[in-house]
Design a protein around this motif. Structure first.
Motif, PDB file in Angstrom:
ATOM      1  N   ALA A  15       0.847  -1.204   0.000  1.00  0.00           N
ATOM      2  CA  ALA A  15       0.000   0.000   0.000  1.00  0.00           C
ATOM      3  C   ALA A  15       0.879   1.250   0.000  1.00  0.00           C
ATOM      4  CB  ALA A  15      -0.920  -0.011   1.225  1.00  0.00           C
ATOM      5  N   GLY A  16       1.948   1.235   0.769  1.00  0.00           N
ATOM      6  CA  GLY A  16       2.868   2.372   0.796  1.00  0.00           C
ATOM      7  C   GLY A  16       3.534   2.586  -0.557  1.00  0.00           C
ATOM      8  N   LEU A  17       3.900   1.484  -1.209  1.00  0.00           N
ATOM      9  CA  LEU A  17       4.556   1.575  -2.521  1.00  0.00           C
ATOM     10  C   LEU A  17       3.651   2.223  -3.571  1.00  0.00           C
ATOM     11  CD1 LEU A  17       6.338  -1.878  -2.919  1.00  0.00           C
ATOM     12  CD2 LEU A  17       7.448   0.346  -2.930  1.00  0.00           C
ATOM     13  N   GLU A  18       2.336   2.050  -3.393  1.00  0.00           N
ATOM     14  CA  GLU A  18       1.387   2.598  -4.366  1.00  0.00           C
ATOM     15  C   GLU A  18       1.245   4.112  -4.253  1.00  0.00           C
ATOM     16  OE1 GLU A  18      -2.429   0.757  -4.190  1.00  0.00           O
ATOM     17  OE2 GLU A  18      -1.620  -1.185  -4.777  1.00  0.00           O
ATOM     18  N   THR A  19       1.704   4.668  -3.143  1.00  0.00           N
ATOM     19  CA  THR A  19       1.579   6.104  -2.931  1.00  0.00           C
ATOM     20  C   THR A  19       2.367   6.855  -3.997  1.00  0.00           C
ATOM     21  OG1 THR A  19       1.609   5.587  -0.593  1.00  0.00           O
ATOM     22  CG2 THR A  19       1.796   7.900  -1.179  1.00  0.00           C
ATOM     23  N   ASP A  20       1.699   7.813  -4.658  1.00  0.00           N
ATOM     24  CA  ASP A  20       2.387   8.608  -5.676  1.00  0.00           C
ATOM     25  C   ASP A  20       2.654   9.992  -5.094  1.00  0.00           C
ATOM     26  OD1 ASP A  20       3.145  10.187  -7.771  1.00  0.00           O
ATOM     27  OD2 ASP A  20       1.790   9.237  -9.208  1.00  0.00           O
ATOM     28  N   LEU A  21       3.866  10.174  -4.600  1.00  0.00           N
ATOM     29  CA  LEU A  21       4.192  11.426  -3.896  1.00  0.00           C
ATOM     30  C   LEU A  21       3.997  12.664  -4.781  1.00  0.00           C
ATOM     31  CD1 LEU A  21       7.337  10.466  -1.771  1.00  0.00           C
ATOM     32  CD2 LEU A  21       5.044  11.006  -0.958  1.00  0.00           C
ATOM     33  N   ASN A  22       4.343  12.541  -6.063  1.00  0.00           N
ATOM     34  CA  ASN A  22       4.199  13.684  -6.965  1.00  0.00           C
ATOM     35  C   ASN A  22       2.747  14.094  -7.122  1.00  0.00           C
ATOM     36  OD1 ASN A  22       6.893  14.066  -7.525  1.00  0.00           O
ATOM     37  ND2 ASN A  22       6.888  12.425  -9.061  1.00  0.00           N
ATOM     38  N   GLN A  23       1.890  13.064  -7.270  1.00  0.00           N
ATOM     39  CA  GLN A  23       0.479  13.368  -7.433  1.00  0.00           C
ATOM     40  C   GLN A  23      -0.068  14.010  -6.161  1.00  0.00           C
ATOM     41  OE1 GLN A  23      -2.218  10.069  -8.517  1.00  0.00           O
ATOM     42  NE2 GLN A  23      -3.682  11.380  -7.465  1.00  0.00           N
ATOM     43  N   LEU A  24       0.413  13.510  -5.024  1.00  0.00           N
ATOM     44  CA  LEU A  24      -0.016  14.074  -3.741  1.00  0.00           C
ATOM     45  C   LEU A  24       0.322  15.555  -3.682  1.00  0.00           C
ATOM     46  CD1 LEU A  24       0.705  11.556  -0.870  1.00  0.00           C
ATOM     47  CD2 LEU A  24      -1.363  11.964  -2.195  1.00  0.00           C
ATOM     48  N   LYS A  25       1.542  15.902  -4.118  1.00  0.00           N
ATOM     49  CA  LYS A  25       1.957  17.306  -4.096  1.00  0.00           C
ATOM     50  C   LYS A  25       1.044  18.141  -4.987  1.00  0.00           C
ATOM     51  CE  LYS A  25       6.810  16.332  -3.290  1.00  0.00           C
ATOM     52  NZ  LYS A  25       7.931  15.873  -4.128  1.00  0.00           N
ATOM     53  N   LYS A  26       0.712  17.609  -6.163  1.00  0.00           N
ATOM     54  CA  LYS A  26      -0.124  18.352  -7.103  1.00  0.00           C
ATOM     55  C   LYS A  26      -1.529  18.594  -6.544  1.00  0.00           C
ATOM     56  CE  LYS A  26       1.451  16.341 -11.082  1.00  0.00           C
ATOM     57  NZ  LYS A  26       1.074  15.399 -12.132  1.00  0.00           N
ATOM     58  N   SER A  27      -2.178  17.516  -6.108  1.00  0.00           N
ATOM     59  CA  SER A  27      -3.559  17.667  -5.631  1.00  0.00           C
ATOM     60  C   SER A  27      -3.586  18.448  -4.325  1.00  0.00           C
ATOM     61  CB  SER A  27      -4.211  16.306  -5.394  1.00  0.00           C
ATOM     62  OG  SER A  27      -3.745  15.380  -6.309  1.00  0.00           O
ATOM     63  N   GLY A  28      -2.466  18.365  -3.632  1.00  0.00           N
ATOM     64  CA  GLY A  28      -2.177  19.176  -2.469  1.00  0.00           C
ATOM     65  C   GLY A  28      -3.286  19.467  -1.495  1.00  0.00           C
ATOM     66  N   ILE A  29      -3.512  20.745  -1.314  1.00  0.00           N
ATOM     67  CA  ILE A  29      -4.290  21.243  -0.194  1.00  0.00           C
ATOM     68  C   ILE A  29      -5.738  20.745  -0.210  1.00  0.00           C
ATOM     69  CG2 ILE A  29      -4.923  23.429  -1.315  1.00  0.00           C
ATOM     70  CD1 ILE A  29      -3.680  23.127   2.273  1.00  0.00           C
ATOM     71  N   LYS A  30      -6.354  20.760  -1.392  1.00  0.00           N
ATOM     72  CA  LYS A  30      -7.760  20.335  -1.499  1.00  0.00           C
ATOM     73  C   LYS A  30      -7.940  18.907  -0.986  1.00  0.00           C
ATOM     74  CE  LYS A  30     -10.180  22.641  -5.296  1.00  0.00           C
ATOM     75  NZ  LYS A  30     -10.640  22.482  -6.678  1.00  0.00           N
ATOM     76  N   ALA A  31      -7.123  18.013  -1.561  1.00  0.00           N
ATOM     77  CA  ALA A  31      -7.237  16.601  -1.193  1.00  0.00           C
ATOM     78  C   ALA A  31      -6.944  16.403   0.293  1.00  0.00           C
ATOM     79  CB  ALA A  31      -6.277  15.751  -2.035  1.00  0.00           C
ATOM     80  N   THR A  32      -5.963  17.141   0.798  1.00  0.00           N
ATOM     81  CA  THR A  32      -5.605  16.997   2.210  1.00  0.00           C
ATOM     82  C   THR A  32      -6.775  17.403   3.115  1.00  0.00           C
ATOM     83  OG1 THR A  32      -3.356  17.591   1.595  1.00  0.00           O
ATOM     84  CG2 THR A  32      -3.855  17.566   3.935  1.00  0.00           C
ATOM     85  N   LEU A  33      -7.433  18.513   2.770  1.00  0.00           N
ATOM     86  CA  LEU A  33      -8.558  18.960   3.591  1.00  0.00           C
ATOM     87  C   LEU A  33      -9.693  17.942   3.556  1.00  0.00           C
ATOM     88  CD1 LEU A  33      -8.562  22.785   2.801  1.00  0.00           C
ATOM     89  CD2 LEU A  33      -8.039  21.664   4.982  1.00  0.00           C
ATOM     90  N   ILE A  34      -9.974  17.431   2.362  1.00  0.00           N
ATOM     91  CA  ILE A  34     -11.034  16.416   2.247  1.00  0.00           C
ATOM     92  C   ILE A  34     -10.664  15.191   3.074  1.00  0.00           C
ATOM     93  CG2 ILE A  34     -12.141  14.797   0.643  1.00  0.00           C
ATOM     94  CD1 ILE A  34     -11.939  17.026  -1.485  1.00  0.00           C
ATOM     95  N   ALA A  35      -9.395  14.780   2.973  1.00  0.00           N
ATOM     96  CA  ALA A  35      -8.955  13.598   3.721  1.00  0.00           C
ATOM     97  C   ALA A  35      -9.078  13.837   5.229  1.00  0.00           C
ATOM     98  CB  ALA A  35      -7.519  13.242   3.353  1.00  0.00           C
ATOM     99  N   CYS A  36      -8.660  15.015   5.683  1.00  0.00           N
ATOM    100  CA  CYS A  36      -8.723  15.318   7.121  1.00  0.00           C
ATOM    101  C   CYS A  36     -10.161  15.240   7.628  1.00  0.00           C
ATOM    102  CB  CYS A  36      -8.170  16.719   7.393  1.00  0.00           C
ATOM    103  SG  CYS A  36      -6.383  16.775   7.354  1.00  0.00           S
ATOM    104  N   SER A  37     -11.029  15.877   6.901  1.00  0.00           N
ATOM    105  CA  SER A  37     -12.439  15.871   7.297  1.00  0.00           C
ATOM    106  C   SER A  37     -12.983  14.441   7.214  1.00  0.00           C
ATOM    107  CB  SER A  37     -13.217  16.814   6.388  1.00  0.00           C
ATOM    108  OG  SER A  37     -14.583  16.679   6.619  1.00  0.00           O
TER     109      SER A  37
END
Lengths: 393, 393
Positions: free
Chosen positions: B71-93
């Motif tokens: 599961a960790g290997l599947e993480t795409d760090l670059n994509q995470l950076k791009k989607s950034g703040i929006k995705a993080t807020l949705i995930a937090c909530s």
């Protein structure tokens, strides 16, 4: 924190095993030898970082079954039929000679015992360890020399495979002899019944698997069902017929070796093998081999064991080759080609250890034989083939 | 004959697990659910062919580590950076809402407990189980609908990944709270130290591995060293920092996820996973779930648990989506897309069981949630996207 320790043990084992396997390859030694050295290094002999545990032993057990299943899958039944009688005779002589000479050698060291006694079975078992040629190393050398598809190459390869089958049969007989409740007739009867049932079940299983394979080629279910079959046949062999479980695994491989997807299965089995189960098995042999307890008697025995092991194959196979009409040099090539030992010798030794027939001190001798034969065979074969046109550019 | 029984157990487990996984797939249910059903069938609930053993539990443990590493290997760090703040807020909530509602629900059933007491930790743990979205199922559905590369699809996917990371952090905190010797400051300090060291070691390990990978791409040593790293980080996390071992495995995967060969590693890990370790893990959950001990109280709890689990994600993520400017229907798609649960929920539950926080009776509720959410999400998403142009031909 038992489960945590498993992670630590496994991490050390797979990392050290891989590192030493690579070092071994650099030195032209078999990778297996490197993995055993890794076990000696991290085991009680030296660093004592990892000890034998139930879990590791059980993983090793699964590893052995997977290795033998994989060896069975490599069997090419059609090629066996073609090389036929010649290869079979060479293999028979190549099994019988080391078996007899190995038994005699043990008796010279530790005294002669009457047929059927414990000492006798132990002596025969030492001979049995010497019977199985390592197909993989032979094949690799012949490939490198570009001689694999010559008539001589094919004969050597087929003989090496048949040799495995006969070796397994001998092992089955010896392990069967050991059972105190059984007599020879009962053992033979049970073993015969096992092979009869294996042939009948094999035909059915093969046909069912062929249909599944045609409908769903290259799907995960193919290797999974195959491994399931191998485990069941191993269990049935040992539990119901007193036949070694590795025999069951090997014949499960032979049954499935003609499937279209047999390479696909073998590859999947090998990936499972090489990541965890294989390294755990070979490393655990190193863990079980405490070199601190080595004495000169065992060392002397090991040296003689190696010499007898090498010469008996050269004599047994070479002599039969000569009888079958090969020229002197070609007969010698056959003998040298059949001289390598590998995993199967270790697996047989481990079975003897598990059945209480021999002690772990014999690992030293077997490991030495594998290393020496694997280093010597390529050198000698190259020398014998030198002057001839080889496939090497 | 202990080792023989292992072969029999493993054969039954992999064959039944595969069969029921295929049946589950036919029924559009997750394959994981099929493997759990296989465990219930061959376990004490029904046929009683296989019982829990140390070996199976330890294999399952290795399986969990491999799953989380994957599961960790599947993480795409670059994509995470791009989607950034929006995705993080949705995930937090999307983590906070189920965590709070899950905790409250448990307290409504079994009484309110003071902060820091055992009852409180148990309640928070039930909330924690609800936090992790299953990335794999969400991805599969979005792919099928041809919506994976839309802005909305990317946001959902990134949120699902970040959600995993936050979920793991929550789990780490809850498990840390449980240790009687520790206080909050100590737990927080140790956890902080772990992440600091992981980042530093991660940078070093990544750079070393990148060089090895460039020199020897696509060789066996790459996955083997990677798995070794995952095991070591898991061990270090748990042994030295009191952080759950699965957290270590997950972050080992994240560290290596940007390697060129990360797909190659993941594939090798998955082959090991799907043949033995994965089926053993999911089947063993079925073995541990004795449905004969089910009573109406647990059943009622399970039903409410499922409802709260589904709604809390839809509300948490959908509401945040609306705040971030998505239209009503799109916000709902985000909520529904984040609603699926999978392996991670099971792994978290098992960790709670192992730490003695909750009992095995909660498996029933979690399994129900996984099955219902996995069946419901595709149906609802298809309905929500209907009328729009999809990527389906």
């Amino acid at each position: 924190m038992d489960t945590l320790d498993i992670l630590w043990d496994l991490a050390l084992i797979i990392l050290f095993a891989k590192f030493f396997a690579l070092v071994a390859r650099k030195l032209n030694a078999p990778q297996v030898a490197g993995e055993i050295v890794a076990g000696i290094l991290i085991g009680p002999t030296l660093l004592n970082l990892v000890q034998e545990t139930d879990f590791l032993n059980q993983m090793a057990e699964v590893g052995v079954i997977l290795l033998m299943f994989s060896a069975g899958l490599e069997t090419d039944l059609n090629q066996l039929k073609k090389s036929g009688i010649k290869a079979t005779l060479i293999a028979c002589s190549g099994v019988l000679t080391p078996l007899v000479l190995g038994t005699l050698m043990y008796m010279c060291f530790f005294g002669f015992s009457a047929v059927g006694t414990e000492g006798f079975i132990k002596a025969v078992f030492i001979g049995t360890i010497l019977t199985a040629t390592s197909v993989s190393i032979t094949v690799q050398v012949l490939k490198e020399l570009g001689k694999i598809s010559t008539e001589l190459g094919m004969t050597i390869m087929s003989a090496a495979i048949i040799d495995d089958v006969i070796g397994i049969l001998v092992l089955t007989a010896v392990i069967g002899m050991r059972d105190p409740k059984s007599n020879f007739a009962l053992t033979a009867g049970k073993t015969g019944a096992f092979f009869l049932i294996t042939v009948i079940a094999g035909v059915i299983v093969y046909n069912v698997m062929e249909r599944i394979d045609e409908r769903y080629p290259h799907t995960r279910r193919i290797p999974i069902i195959s491994i399931g079959i191998a485990f069941i046949l191993s269990y049935v062999a040992d539990y119901y017929f007193g036949v070694a479980d590795i025999t069951g695994a090997f014949f499960a491989g032979v049954i499935l070796s003609s499937l279209k997807d047999s390479d696909y299965i073998e590859w999947r089995v090998d990936i499972n093998s090489y990541t965890f189960f294989g390294p755990v098995f070979f490393t655990s042999i190193g863990l079980q081999t405490n070199l601190r307890t080595l004495d000169t008697a065992i060392l002397l025995f090991s040296v003689v064991f190696v010499i007898v092991g090498l010469l008996s194959k050269v004599i047994g196979c070479g002599f039969m080759g000569r009888i079958l009409g090969y020229k002197g040099k070609d007969a010698l090539k056959i003998g040298v080609g059949m001289m390598t030992r590998g995993e199967v010798a270790l697996i047989v030794t481990q079975r003897g250890l598990k059945a209480g027939i021999i002690g772990s001190e014999y690992f030293t001798a077997v490991i030495l034989l594998i290393v020496v034969s694997s280093l010597l065979t390529p050198l000698l074969l190259k020398a014998l083939f030198s002057g001839e046109e080889t496939g090497i550019a």
